[in-house]
Write a protein that holds these residues in place. Structure first.
Motif, PDB file in Angstrom:
ATOM      1  N   ILE A   1     -11.347  14.989 -19.877  1.00  0.00           N
ATOM      2  CA  ILE A   1      -9.930  15.194 -19.557  1.00  0.00           C
ATOM      3  C   ILE A   1      -9.375  13.978 -18.829  1.00  0.00           C
ATOM      4  O   ILE A   1      -8.286  13.490 -19.147  1.00  0.00           O
ATOM      5  CB  ILE A   1      -9.729  16.490 -18.741  1.00  0.00           C
ATOM      6  CG1 ILE A   1      -9.951  17.709 -19.638  1.00  0.00           C
ATOM      7  CG2 ILE A   1      -8.336  16.529 -18.104  1.00  0.00           C
ATOM      8  CD1 ILE A   1     -10.000  19.037 -18.902  1.00  0.00           C
ATOM      9  N   LEU A   2     -10.126  13.466 -17.847  1.00  0.00           N
ATOM     10  CA  LEU A   2      -9.679  12.267 -17.134  1.00  0.00           C
ATOM     11  C   LEU A   2      -9.519  11.092 -18.098  1.00  0.00           C
ATOM     12  O   LEU A   2      -8.523  10.355 -18.028  1.00  0.00           O
ATOM     13  CB  LEU A   2     -10.659  11.889 -16.027  1.00  0.00           C
ATOM     14  CG  LEU A   2     -10.595  12.704 -14.750  1.00  0.00           C
ATOM     15  CD1 LEU A   2     -11.707  12.281 -13.803  1.00  0.00           C
ATOM     16  CD2 LEU A   2      -9.239  12.567 -14.080  1.00  0.00           C
ATOM     17  N   ALA A   3     -10.471  10.925 -19.004  1.00  0.00           N
ATOM     18  CA  ALA A   3     -10.390   9.819 -19.966  1.00  0.00           C
ATOM     19  C   ALA A   3      -9.153   9.966 -20.846  1.00  0.00           C
ATOM     20  O   ALA A   3      -8.427   8.987 -21.089  1.00  0.00           O
ATOM     21  CB  ALA A   3     -11.656   9.756 -20.815  1.00  0.00           C
ATOM     22  N   ASP A   4      -8.878  11.179 -21.324  1.00  0.00           N
ATOM     23  CA  ASP A   4      -7.701  11.414 -22.163  1.00  0.00           C
ATOM     24  C   ASP A   4      -6.413  11.106 -21.414  1.00  0.00           C
ATOM     25  O   ASP A   4      -5.490  10.491 -21.959  1.00  0.00           O
ATOM     26  CB  ASP A   4      -7.670  12.862 -22.657  1.00  0.00           C
ATOM     27  CG  ASP A   4      -8.763  13.161 -23.680  1.00  0.00           C
ATOM     28  OD1 ASP A   4      -9.366  12.209 -24.227  1.00  0.00           O
ATOM     29  OD2 ASP A   4      -9.008  14.362 -23.928  1.00  0.00           O
ATOM     30  N   VAL A   5      -6.342  11.551 -20.164  1.00  0.00           N
ATOM     31  CA  VAL A   5      -5.144  11.298 -19.356  1.00  0.00           C
ATOM     32  C   VAL A   5      -4.979   9.795 -19.124  1.00  0.00           C
ATOM     33  O   VAL A   5      -3.869   9.257 -19.245  1.00  0.00           O
ATOM     34  CB  VAL A   5      -5.201  12.070 -18.027  1.00  0.00           C
ATOM     35  CG1 VAL A   5      -4.116  11.604 -17.070  1.00  0.00           C
ATOM     36  CG2 VAL A   5      -5.079  13.568 -18.282  1.00  0.00           C
ATOM     37  N   LEU A   6      -6.064   9.112 -18.814  1.00  0.00           N
ATOM     38  CA  LEU A   6      -5.993   7.665 -18.593  1.00  0.00           C
ATOM     39  C   LEU A   6      -5.507   6.933 -19.844  1.00  0.00           C
ATOM     40  O   LEU A   6      -4.772   5.955 -19.744  1.00  0.00           O
ATOM     41  CB  LEU A   6      -7.358   7.119 -18.160  1.00  0.00           C
ATOM     42  CG  LEU A   6      -7.734   7.444 -16.721  1.00  0.00           C
ATOM     43  CD1 LEU A   6      -9.234   7.300 -16.509  1.00  0.00           C
ATOM     44  CD2 LEU A   6      -6.965   6.557 -15.751  1.00  0.00           C
ATOM     45  N   ASP A   7      -5.894   7.418 -21.019  1.00  0.00           N
ATOM     46  CA  ASP A   7      -5.426   6.803 -22.269  1.00  0.00           C
ATOM     47  C   ASP A   7      -3.920   6.919 -22.426  1.00  0.00           C
ATOM     48  O   ASP A   7      -3.303   6.102 -23.112  1.00  0.00           O
ATOM     49  CB  ASP A   7      -6.105   7.456 -23.477  1.00  0.00           C
ATOM     50  CG  ASP A   7      -7.540   6.997 -23.664  1.00  0.00           C
ATOM     51  OD1 ASP A   7      -7.919   5.949 -23.107  1.00  0.00           O
ATOM     52  OD2 ASP A   7      -8.289   7.703 -24.374  1.00  0.00           O
ATOM     53  N   GLY A   8      -3.318   7.935 -21.812  1.00  0.00           N
ATOM     54  CA  GLY A   8      -1.889   8.160 -21.955  1.00  0.00           C
ATOM     55  C   GLY A   8      -1.021   7.470 -20.915  1.00  0.00           C
ATOM     56  O   GLY A   8       0.209   7.558 -20.982  1.00  0.00           O
ATOM     57  N   VAL A   9      -1.618   6.784 -19.951  1.00  0.00           N
ATOM     58  CA  VAL A   9      -0.834   6.129 -18.908  1.00  0.00           C
ATOM     59  C   VAL A   9      -0.132   4.908 -19.502  1.00  0.00           C
ATOM     60  O   VAL A   9      -0.746   4.084 -20.176  1.00  0.00           O
ATOM     61  CB  VAL A   9      -1.724   5.702 -17.713  1.00  0.00           C
ATOM     62  CG1 VAL A   9      -0.940   4.860 -16.718  1.00  0.00           C
ATOM     63  CG2 VAL A   9      -2.305   6.928 -17.040  1.00  0.00           C
ATOM     64  N   GLU A  10       1.168   4.825 -19.254  1.00  0.00           N
ATOM     65  CA  GLU A  10       1.951   3.695 -19.736  1.00  0.00           C
ATOM     66  C   GLU A  10       2.522   2.935 -18.556  1.00  0.00           C
ATOM     67  O   GLU A  10       2.568   3.439 -17.445  1.00  0.00           O
ATOM     68  CB  GLU A  10       3.081   4.193 -20.634  1.00  0.00           C
ATOM     69  CG  GLU A  10       2.579   4.879 -21.888  1.00  0.00           C
ATOM     70  CD  GLU A  10       3.702   5.409 -22.749  1.00  0.00           C
ATOM     71  OE1 GLU A  10       4.888   5.260 -22.379  1.00  0.00           O
ATOM     72  OE2 GLU A  10       3.386   5.990 -23.798  1.00  0.00           O
ATOM     73  N   GLY A  11       2.950   1.721 -18.811  1.00  0.00           N
ATOM     74  CA  GLY A  11       3.572   0.914 -17.770  1.00  0.00           C
ATOM     75  C   GLY A  11       2.558   0.069 -17.029  1.00  0.00           C
ATOM     76  O   GLY A  11       1.450  -0.173 -17.516  1.00  0.00           O
ATOM     77  N   PRO A  12       2.932  -0.370 -15.813  1.00  0.00           N
ATOM     78  CA  PRO A  12       2.030  -1.218 -15.033  1.00  0.00           C
ATOM     79  C   PRO A  12       0.689  -0.524 -14.804  1.00  0.00           C
ATOM     80  O   PRO A  12       0.631   0.658 -14.515  1.00  0.00           O
ATOM     81  CB  PRO A  12       2.768  -1.408 -13.701  1.00  0.00           C
ATOM     82  CG  PRO A  12       4.190  -1.055 -13.974  1.00  0.00           C
ATOM     83  CD  PRO A  12       4.179  -0.082 -15.121  1.00  0.00           C
ATOM     84  N   GLY A  13      -0.366  -1.271 -14.971  1.00  0.00           N
ATOM     85  CA  GLY A  13      -1.694  -0.717 -14.778  1.00  0.00           C
ATOM     86  C   GLY A  13      -2.268  -0.073 -16.026  1.00  0.00           C
ATOM     87  O   GLY A  13      -3.384   0.436 -15.998  1.00  0.00           O
ATOM     88  N   GLY A  14      -1.523  -0.091 -17.130  1.00  0.00           N
ATOM     89  CA  GLY A  14      -1.965   0.545 -18.365  1.00  0.00           C
ATOM     90  C   GLY A  14      -3.260  -0.028 -18.912  1.00  0.00           C
ATOM     91  O   GLY A  14      -4.131   0.720 -19.358  1.00  0.00           O
ATOM     92  N   LEU A  15      -3.416  -1.336 -18.853  1.00  0.00           N
ATOM     93  CA  LEU A  15      -4.645  -1.961 -19.347  1.00  0.00           C
ATOM     94  C   LEU A  15      -5.837  -1.533 -18.495  1.00  0.00           C
ATOM     95  O   LEU A  15      -6.906  -1.224 -19.023  1.00  0.00           O
ATOM     96  CB  LEU A  15      -4.514  -3.482 -19.363  1.00  0.00           C
ATOM     97  CG  LEU A  15      -5.751  -4.248 -19.824  1.00  0.00           C
ATOM     98  CD1 LEU A  15      -6.127  -3.855 -21.250  1.00  0.00           C
ATOM     99  CD2 LEU A  15      -5.498  -5.747 -19.748  1.00  0.00           C
ATOM    100  N   ASP A  16      -5.640  -1.490 -17.190  1.00  0.00           N
ATOM    101  CA  ASP A  16      -6.716  -1.059 -16.290  1.00  0.00           C
ATOM    102  C   ASP A  16      -7.154   0.368 -16.598  1.00  0.00           C
ATOM    103  O   ASP A  16      -8.342   0.682 -16.580  1.00  0.00           O
ATOM    104  CB  ASP A  16      -6.272  -1.147 -14.828  1.00  0.00           C
ATOM    105  CG  ASP A  16      -6.033  -2.575 -14.374  1.00  0.00           C
ATOM    106  OD1 ASP A  16      -6.611  -3.501 -14.975  1.00  0.00           O
ATOM    107  OD2 ASP A  16      -5.256  -2.761 -13.419  1.00  0.00           O
ATOM    108  N   THR A  17      -6.185   1.238 -16.896  1.00  0.00           N
ATOM    109  CA  THR A  17      -6.531   2.634 -17.165  1.00  0.00           C
ATOM    110  C   THR A  17      -7.310   2.769 -18.470  1.00  0.00           C
ATOM    111  O   THR A  17      -8.195   3.616 -18.573  1.00  0.00           O
ATOM    112  CB  THR A  17      -5.287   3.542 -17.188  1.00  0.00           C
ATOM    113  OG1 THR A  17      -4.391   3.095 -18.201  1.00  0.00           O
ATOM    114  CG2 THR A  17      -4.600   3.567 -15.832  1.00  0.00           C
TER     115      THR A  17
END
Length: 130
Positions: free
Chosen positions: A19-35
């Protein structure tokens, strides 16, 4: 609870990491590459169930910007609620196994870290059936 207290053989822990991995894949904007990089580290944990991979992913998660960690913790908590509710709806059709605990929202005032985000899956909502 710390990283050494979690069992990578526990399906609930592996589901929470997913679940954490899926949520991290959906993060957009600054820090997106890190996620995305942290998500890949989490998926490595799922694939290998390796403690060193888990510790690496934990350290990587904890380097994310605090606002991103907060956003991810909240989104993961919401996703976990939906997963538990869906499991509860179809559980009668799939098995008679006991239901898992329903997760509860993040701890107010606490900076979410990797272990906190994982632990959200094991907390119950008040007045919820077991």
């Amino acid at each position: 609870m710390d990283a050494h207290d979690l069992s990578l053989d526990d399906n609930g822990t592996i589901q929470a990491i997913g679940i954490l991995a899926d949520v991290l894949d959906g993060v957009e904007g600054p820090g997106g590459l890190d996620t995305v990089l942290v998500s890949k580290a989490l998926r490595q944990v799922i694939a290998t169930k390796s403690q060193p991979a888990f510790e690496f992913a934990s350290r990587a998660f904890n380097t994310l910007d605090p606002s991103v960690r907060r956003q991810v913790a909240e989104s993961a908590d919401e996703a976990a609620h939906h997963a538990v509710e869906l499991r509860g709806r179809v559980g009668g059709f799939l098995s008679t196994a006991p239901k898992k605990p329903v997760p509860q929202g993040p701890v107010v005032g606490q900076q979410p870290n990797f272990i906190t985000a994982l632990n959200l899956r094991s907390r119950r909502r008040p007045n919820s059936p077991s």
